[in-house]
Design a protein around this motif. Sequence first.
Motif, PDB file in Angstrom:
ATOM      1  N   ARG A   1      -7.047   5.389  -1.228  1.00 61.61           N
ATOM      2  CA  ARG A   1      -7.538   6.259  -2.300  1.00 61.61           C
ATOM      3  C   ARG A   1      -9.068   6.339  -2.269  1.00 61.61           C
ATOM      4  O   ARG A   1      -9.748   5.350  -2.007  1.00 61.61           O
ATOM      5  CB  ARG A   1      -7.079   5.743  -3.675  1.00 61.61           C
ATOM      6  CG  ARG A   1      -5.605   5.997  -3.936  1.00 61.61           C
ATOM      7  CD  ARG A   1      -5.219   5.594  -5.352  1.00 61.61           C
ATOM      8  NE  ARG A   1      -5.017   4.145  -5.483  1.00 61.61           N
ATOM      9  CZ  ARG A   1      -4.695   3.549  -6.628  1.00 61.61           C
ATOM     10  NH1 ARG A   1      -4.572   4.266  -7.746  1.00 61.61           N
ATOM     11  NH2 ARG A   1      -4.519   2.241  -6.671  1.00 61.61           N
ATOM     12  N   ALA A   2      -9.577   7.521  -2.563  1.00 64.53           N
ATOM     13  CA  ALA A   2     -11.022   7.734  -2.624  1.00 64.53           C
ATOM     14  C   ALA A   2     -11.549   7.624  -4.054  1.00 64.53           C
ATOM     15  O   ALA A   2     -12.723   7.335  -4.282  1.00 64.53           O
ATOM     16  CB  ALA A   2     -11.390   9.107  -2.053  1.00 64.53           C
ATOM     17  N   VAL A   3     -10.657   7.872  -5.017  1.00 65.31           N
ATOM     18  CA  VAL A   3     -11.039   7.860  -6.428  1.00 65.31           C
ATOM     19  C   VAL A   3      -9.920   7.231  -7.240  1.00 65.31           C
ATOM     20  O   VAL A   3      -8.731   7.479  -6.973  1.00 65.31           O
ATOM     21  CB  VAL A   3     -11.299   9.298  -6.955  1.00 65.31           C
ATOM     22  CG1 VAL A   3     -11.620   9.284  -8.443  1.00 65.31           C
ATOM     23  CG2 VAL A   3     -12.433   9.958  -6.186  1.00 65.31           C
ATOM     24  N   ILE A   4     -10.298   6.407  -8.227  1.00 66.25           N
ATOM     25  CA  ILE A   4      -9.337   5.889  -9.199  1.00 66.25           C
ATOM     26  C   ILE A   4      -9.946   6.074 -10.579  1.00 66.25           C
ATOM     27  O   ILE A   4     -11.055   5.589 -10.852  1.00 66.25           O
ATOM     28  CB  ILE A   4      -9.000   4.399  -8.962  1.00 66.25           C
ATOM     29  CG1 ILE A   4      -8.405   4.180  -7.570  1.00 66.25           C
ATOM     30  CG2 ILE A   4      -8.023   3.891 -10.030  1.00 66.25           C
ATOM     31  CD1 ILE A   4      -8.080   2.725  -7.253  1.00 66.25           C
TER      32      ILE A   4
ATOM     33  N   PRO B   1       0.818  -1.213   0.000  1.00 68.11           N
ATOM     34  CA  PRO B   1       0.000   0.000   0.000  1.00 68.11           C
ATOM     35  C   PRO B   1       0.852   1.263   0.000  1.00 68.11           C
ATOM     36  O   PRO B   1       0.350   2.354  -0.276  1.00 68.11           O
ATOM     37  CB  PRO B   1      -0.821  -0.123   1.286  1.00 68.11           C
ATOM     38  CG  PRO B   1      -0.035  -1.041   2.164  1.00 68.11           C
ATOM     39  CD  PRO B   1       0.691  -1.984   1.248  1.00 68.11           C
ATOM     40  N   GLN B   2       2.148   1.112   0.288  1.00 69.53           N
ATOM     41  CA  GLN B   2       3.047   2.260   0.341  1.00 69.53           C
ATOM     42  C   GLN B   2       3.686   2.578  -1.004  1.00 69.53           C
ATOM     43  O   GLN B   2       4.520   3.480  -1.101  1.00 69.53           O
ATOM     44  CB  GLN B   2       4.136   2.012   1.387  1.00 69.53           C
ATOM     45  CG  GLN B   2       3.579   1.849   2.796  1.00 69.53           C
ATOM     46  CD  GLN B   2       4.632   1.436   3.804  1.00 69.53           C
ATOM     47  OE1 GLN B   2       5.680   0.924   3.447  1.00 69.53           O
ATOM     48  NE2 GLN B   2       4.345   1.655   5.076  1.00 69.53           N
TER      49      GLN B   2
ATOM     50  N   LEU C   1     -16.388   3.181  -7.316  1.00 67.26           N
ATOM     51  CA  LEU C   1     -16.358   2.672  -5.950  1.00 67.26           C
ATOM     52  C   LEU C   1     -17.487   1.659  -5.779  1.00 67.26           C
ATOM     53  O   LEU C   1     -18.630   1.910  -6.156  1.00 67.26           O
ATOM     54  CB  LEU C   1     -16.516   3.825  -4.963  1.00 67.26           C
ATOM     55  CG  LEU C   1     -16.054   3.566  -3.518  1.00 67.26           C
ATOM     56  CD1 LEU C   1     -14.585   3.188  -3.474  1.00 67.26           C
ATOM     57  CD2 LEU C   1     -16.299   4.819  -2.670  1.00 67.26           C
ATOM     58  N   TYR C   2     -17.137   0.507  -5.228  1.00 64.58           N
ATOM     59  CA  TYR C   2     -18.085  -0.599  -5.138  1.00 64.58           C
ATOM     60  C   TYR C   2     -18.154  -1.081  -3.696  1.00 64.58           C
ATOM     61  O   TYR C   2     -17.131  -1.426  -3.094  1.00 64.58           O
ATOM     62  CB  TYR C   2     -17.625  -1.721  -6.075  1.00 64.58           C
ATOM     63  CG  TYR C   2     -18.389  -3.020  -5.929  1.00 64.58           C
ATOM     64  CD1 TYR C   2     -19.732  -3.100  -6.289  1.00 64.58           C
ATOM     65  CD2 TYR C   2     -17.760  -4.157  -5.434  1.00 64.58           C
ATOM     66  CE1 TYR C   2     -20.431  -4.289  -6.167  1.00 64.58           C
ATOM     67  CE2 TYR C   2     -18.452  -5.354  -5.298  1.00 64.58           C
ATOM     68  CZ  TYR C   2     -19.790  -5.417  -5.663  1.00 64.58           C
ATOM     69  OH  TYR C   2     -20.482  -6.590  -5.531  1.00 64.58           O
ATOM     70  N   GLU C   3     -19.371  -1.106  -3.132  1.00 66.62           N
ATOM     71  CA  GLU C   3     -19.581  -1.570  -1.763  1.00 66.62           C
ATOM     72  C   GLU C   3     -19.656  -3.095  -1.776  1.00 66.62           C
ATOM     73  O   GLU C   3     -20.707  -3.676  -2.049  1.00 66.62           O
ATOM     74  CB  GLU C   3     -20.868  -0.976  -1.187  1.00 66.62           C
ATOM     75  CG  GLU C   3     -20.883   0.535  -1.116  1.00 66.62           C
ATOM     76  CD  GLU C   3     -20.074   1.075   0.052  1.00 66.62           C
ATOM     77  OE1 GLU C   3     -19.772   0.289   0.979  1.00 66.62           O
ATOM     78  OE2 GLU C   3     -19.741   2.273   0.035  1.00 66.62           O
TER      79      GLU C   3
END
Length: 457
Positions: free
Chosen positions: A95-98, A71-72, A103-105
Amino acid sequence: MKLYDLILRNKNLVYVDALTDTSYGVNEFHQSITVDDRKAVVFLYTDNRIGSVEVFLNFLQSRFTVTLLSPQLDIQFKLELEQAYQPYYIYDPSRAVIDGFELYEASSRIQLFKNLSEPDYPVHEQIKLLLSTSGTTGSPKFVKLSDENLVQNAYSILEFLPILSTDVTPLNVPIIFVYGLSIFTSNCIAGGKMICTNRDILQQDFWADFDHYACTSIGGVPYVYEMLNRIGFFKKEYPSLRYMTQTGGILNHTLVQVLAEHGKRQQTQFFVMYGQTEAAGRMAYLPPDDLFTKNTSIGIPIKNGSFEIDADSSELIYLGPNIFGGYARKLEDLATFQQSERLQTGDIGRKDEDGYYYITGRIKRIVKLFGTRMNLDEVELILKNAMGGETFVCMGIEDKSILVLHLNEELAPEQVKRILKEKLNVHPSMVKVKFVESVPLTPNGKIDYGTAIQLID
């Protein structure tokens, strides 16, 4: 039987979130997230916390090919890898956006990123796992491992490690690296509680957890045990500790003596192991009873494995069912899986009269000082042994000199130069000695020589 099926069969298995002290039975993570099931690549930027473990287990039971990544990693490396391999899902809590993903719950606890397009590429059915050998550079080169590779490796470990159904295992080695992964898989199959944590083994919080959960084992590379010795770990008592494991290099004589005395006093066992990502983990181990008499040896081959030594280069060759199916350097490489019968380790080895094997250095860690071949791993060990277990990091500078880094501010450079003159006939003018407050490490605790060389003045 597949690796996941073996894990699910262990009804004793419990995963503990060290941050919240919450426990989850193995069945609670069985299909606990909702995903499509297809043969495609997923990217998991995982640490050793409970969320990462849950996501990994869910994809392990699916048809997906799982890629474990740090993750780093630098964000640019992440984007380049994602562009190259077109993952269907991405797990990355940082990350909040790619771009190109939604974004999938996947569950009430887990969020994934799902590719907005339909990745269309062939992935060989046998490729279950992709592991990087670089760790932090974002290299597109991955080792292709099958489910059978992982099962064979876990079975071989269970032949010699004294894992019990009552064991409590802290995940102190990152599972994105094959050493941490092998600790995880073998203990999931046969152990008890898995303590999911990102706390560093050299921090007080880790040892508070260790006491709280009565952990039974730890793992680490030589540098970790050198640091534990410096902070007085082996003088303390941890009643629950039954055994320790080590891989990633040779222990110095002083540390071996400390470990032998600790083992006698505390009734603990210490297992030296040898492995590589290309072998899904382990290739050899040193029985604890041989630690003192064969203390620089990697030991004997694991069950169903064997070694040969190349007559011309002295390179150690491994043969066994846990050998990988080749490298992936680009997306097209995922269409094939070609398991080799022989693995060239890149290590220089020898075998003694009792059948025990020794690593004397890496082929790439050989320098020539004015025409004389010098093994830098051997130089480090000579200095460690001569200086009572001090930490040394040695590198070659353009085949003209040796740079020696150390952590003892009171150590005079002349002492180091004198030892190398006496032991190896290296002229003092060819040795540069420098004190550093800390040694750069890779995420799995090994010396980061690529970064360390930049510390030269």
